[in-house]
Design an enzyme around this catalytic site. Structure first.
Site, PDB file in Angstrom:
ATOM      1  N   HIS A  42       0.846  -1.206   0.000  1.00 18.54           N
ATOM      2  CA  HIS A  42       0.000   0.000   0.000  1.00 18.54           C
ATOM      3  C   HIS A  42       0.872   1.242   0.000  1.00 18.54           C
ATOM      4  O   HIS A  42       2.086   1.150   0.152  1.00 18.54           O
ATOM      5  CB  HIS A  42      -1.002  -0.017   1.163  1.00 18.54           C
TER       6      HIS A  42
ATOM      7  N   HIS B 103       1.477   3.932   1.888  1.00 18.41           N
ATOM      8  CA  HIS B 103       2.045   4.690   3.015  1.00 18.41           C
ATOM      9  C   HIS B 103       3.577   4.764   2.956  1.00 18.41           C
ATOM     10  O   HIS B 103       4.237   3.798   2.586  1.00 18.41           O
ATOM     11  CB  HIS B 103       1.601   4.074   4.344  1.00 18.41           C
TER      12      HIS B 103
ATOM     13  N   ASP C 181       5.944   4.653   5.133  1.00 26.97           N
ATOM     14  CA  ASP C 181       6.791   3.707   5.855  1.00 26.97           C
ATOM     15  C   ASP C 181       6.883   2.357   5.120  1.00 26.97           C
ATOM     16  O   ASP C 181       7.606   1.459   5.549  1.00 26.97           O
ATOM     17  CB  ASP C 181       6.327   3.517   7.310  1.00 26.97           C
ATOM     18  N   HIS C 182       6.164   2.227   3.998  1.00 26.03           N
ATOM     19  CA  HIS C 182       6.218   1.013   3.173  1.00 26.03           C
ATOM     20  C   HIS C 182       6.815   1.277   1.793  1.00 26.03           C
ATOM     21  O   HIS C 182       7.123   0.336   1.060  1.00 26.03           O
ATOM     22  CB  HIS C 182       4.812   0.408   3.017  1.00 26.03           C
TER      23      HIS C 182
ATOM     24  N   HIS D 153      -7.426  -0.732   5.587  1.00 33.04           N
ATOM     25  CA  HIS D 153      -6.398   0.185   6.108  1.00 33.04           C
ATOM     26  C   HIS D 153      -6.202   1.321   5.116  1.00 33.04           C
ATOM     27  O   HIS D 153      -6.256   2.492   5.469  1.00 33.04           O
ATOM     28  CB  HIS D 153      -5.108  -0.599   6.331  1.00 33.04           C
TER      29      HIS D 153
ATOM     30  N   ASP E 147      -0.189  -3.774   6.304  1.00 35.65           N
ATOM     31  CA  ASP E 147      -0.851  -3.278   7.518  1.00 35.65           C
ATOM     32  C   ASP E 147      -2.312  -3.729   7.587  1.00 35.65           C
ATOM     33  O   ASP E 147      -3.152  -3.034   8.160  1.00 35.65           O
ATOM     34  CB  ASP E 147      -0.795  -1.740   7.582  1.00 35.65           C
TER      35      ASP E 147
ATOM     36  N   HIS F  78       4.549  -4.709  10.877  1.00 33.44           N
ATOM     37  CA  HIS F  78       4.920  -4.020  12.123  1.00 33.44           C
ATOM     38  C   HIS F  78       4.996  -4.990  13.297  1.00 33.44           C
ATOM     39  O   HIS F  78       4.215  -5.940  13.379  1.00 33.44           O
ATOM     40  CB  HIS F  78       3.893  -2.933  12.486  1.00 33.44           C
TER      41      HIS F  78
HETATM   42 FE    FE Z   1       2.761   0.794   8.183  1.00 38.14          FE
HETATM   43 ZN    ZN Z   2       0.104   1.708   6.542  1.00 40.10          ZN
END
Ligand code: FE
Ligand code: ZN
Length: 257
Positions: free
Chosen positions: A52, A54, A56-57, A108, A130, A168
């Site tokens: 996805h 985001h 942090d990915h 998410h 996530d 995570h």
């Molecule tokens: Fe994340």
């Molecule tokens: Zn995420």
């Protein structure tokens, strides 16, 4: 086929698979830990899977793509600032003899996807970003409870031997909430001790096993009396509808400390 969770930021894992000198990474939010691992283990980066949009990915994708000329795959229904092959439900990715099936798992984010593959001589693998965490699930930033419940139902229908590679390390805080929901769940009580022991040694609690998640994760158990009763105690107006129970469980988790 070797699987390794690369820690990134404070609690992310960038999952890395390698086989005969070639590597695949999932959701590289940061290029640095990936490059360090590749160098230390004399591996070449060949492919990148993204679940996805985001940061942090995705934060390390462009740099890794450029420096390794790696193939990049990602969700068809999300926009990301690099070139990639767009995947949706039913599409597959072949890599080193593995065939990853794409699952649409919105909730998410609106276009979140997951990747599932059988692995010769090993248990199957799921990279779910996530969507599903050990003992919990992702926050509903862009999707509805109905969508997330349907996404988790799809995951729950995979072979129960599936290794669940979440993005995570949220397990201990998720399990604290799970215990508030199901204080008498013996399997959960044992699993908390097991995970606390792993974390005390700085070891990952992941990958989880789908069979275990089905026994301990309240978000996979929202049709069970024990979970319904607990949610109705938290939110007495909760109806008997699956999505309402799920949605109120998620709201409870959001404010749980
Ligand atoms: Fe994340
Ligand atoms: Zn995420």
């Amino acid at each position: 086929m070797n699987l390794y969770p690369l820690p990134a930021f404070s609690d992310n894992y960038i999952w890395l698979l390698h086989h005969e000198g070639l590597a695949l990474v999932v959701d590289p939010g940061d290029a640095a830990p990936v490059n360090a691992y590749l160098k230390a283990n004399k591996l070449q980066l060949d492919a990148i899977l993204v679940t996805h949009h985001h940061g942090d990915h995705t934060g390390g994708v462009a740099q890794l793509q450029a420096s390794w000329n790696a193939k990049v795959y990602g969700p068809a229904h999300e926009a990301m600032p690099f070139k990639y092959q767009a995947l949706k439900q039913g599409n597959t990715v072949e890599w080193q003899g593995l065939v990853f099936q794409t699952l649409d798992v919105p909730g998410h984010t609106a276009g979140h996807i997951a990747y599932w593959a059988e692995v010769p001589q090993q248990d199957p693998l799921l990279f779910c970003g996530d969507t599903l965490f050990s003992g919990g699930c992702g926050r509903l930033f862009e999707g509805t409870p109905e969508q997330m419940l349907h996404s988790l139902d799809q995951i729950a229908a995979l072979p129960h031997t599936t290794r669940v590679c979440c993005a995570h390390e949220y397990t201990l805080s998720n399990l604290k909430f799970a215990l508030a929901v199901e204080p008498h769940n013996e399997v959960l009580i044992d699993y908390v001790a097991h995970c606390q022991n792993l974390r005390a040694q700085q070891l990952p609690t992941l990958p989880g096993l789908l069979a275990k998640e089905l026994q301990i994760n309240p978000f996979l158990r929202t049709r069970l009396r024990s979970v319904i009763d607990a949610v109705q105690q938290f939110a007495p107006h909760t109806s008997q509808q699956d999505a309402d129970i799920f949605g109120n469980l998620r709201l409870w988790k959001n404010e749980f400390k």
